[in-house]
Design a protein around this motif. Sequence first.
Motif, short mmCIF file in Angstrom:
data_model
loop_
_atom_site.label_atom_id
_atom_site.label_comp_id
_atom_site.label_asym_id
_atom_site.label_seq_id
_atom_site.Cartn_x
_atom_site.Cartn_y
_atom_site.Cartn_z
N GLU A 17 0.83 -1.20 0.00
CA GLU A 17 0.00 0.00 0.00
C GLU A 17 0.87 1.26 0.00
OE1 GLU A 17 -3.72 1.74 2.60
OE2 GLU A 17 -2.02 0.88 3.68
N LEU A 20 2.44 1.97 -3.38
CA LEU A 20 1.49 2.56 -4.33
C LEU A 20 1.21 4.02 -3.99
CD1 LEU A 20 -1.08 -0.34 -4.81
CD2 LEU A 20 0.43 0.64 -6.55
N ARG A 21 1.04 4.31 -2.71
CA ARG A 21 0.71 5.69 -2.31
C ARG A 21 1.88 6.65 -2.55
NH1 ARG A 21 -4.14 6.13 0.05
NH2 ARG A 21 -5.07 4.29 1.00
N ARG A 23 3.93 6.59 -5.08
CA ARG A 23 4.20 6.79 -6.50
C ARG A 23 3.88 8.23 -6.88
NH1 ARG A 23 3.85 2.32 -10.62
NH2 ARG A 23 3.48 4.20 -11.79
N LEU A 27 -1.68 7.31 -10.22
CA LEU A 27 -1.77 5.86 -10.36
C LEU A 27 -2.56 5.49 -11.60
CD1 LEU A 27 -2.69 4.88 -6.68
CD2 LEU A 27 -0.45 4.74 -7.76
N GLU A 31 -3.78 0.18 -10.70
CA GLU A 31 -3.13 0.45 -9.42
C GLU A 31 -4.13 1.01 -8.41
OE1 GLU A 31 1.42 1.41 -10.82
OE2 GLU A 31 -0.12 2.95 -11.13
N ARG A 32 -5.04 1.86 -8.87
CA ARG A 32 -6.09 2.36 -7.98
C ARG A 32 -7.00 1.22 -7.53
NH1 ARG A 32 -5.57 6.89 -11.15
NH2 ARG A 32 -7.05 6.22 -12.73
N LEU A 35 -5.09 -0.73 -4.93
CA LEU A 35 -5.06 0.02 -3.68
C LEU A 35 -6.37 -0.17 -2.91
CD1 LEU A 35 -3.42 1.92 -1.89
CD2 LEU A 35 -4.32 3.83 -3.22
#
Length: 78
Positions: A17, A20-21, A23, A27, A31-32, A35
């Motif tokens: 998590e 991803l956050r 990046r 996104l 990817e969203r 998440l």
Amino acid sequence: MDNDEILENIGALVEEERALRQRTGGLLDEERTRLAELEVQLDQCWDLLRQRRAKAEFGEDPDTAAIRPAAEVEGYRS
């Protein structure tokens, strides 16, 4: 799954998590989606861990705790 395994799973999910956050540039759609899945899985893991701890505290078998459906866990209010 015992408490240590659940905590290890939580750690791995949190790591993914965070990646991803962090990046930059936004996104991608997948990817969203991932998440959002991670958030639900984390809620389910924390719920399972709380169930297991409560059962152990009250003398019940923590292995009888079960992962609750996403709709149920996501419907909780704080």
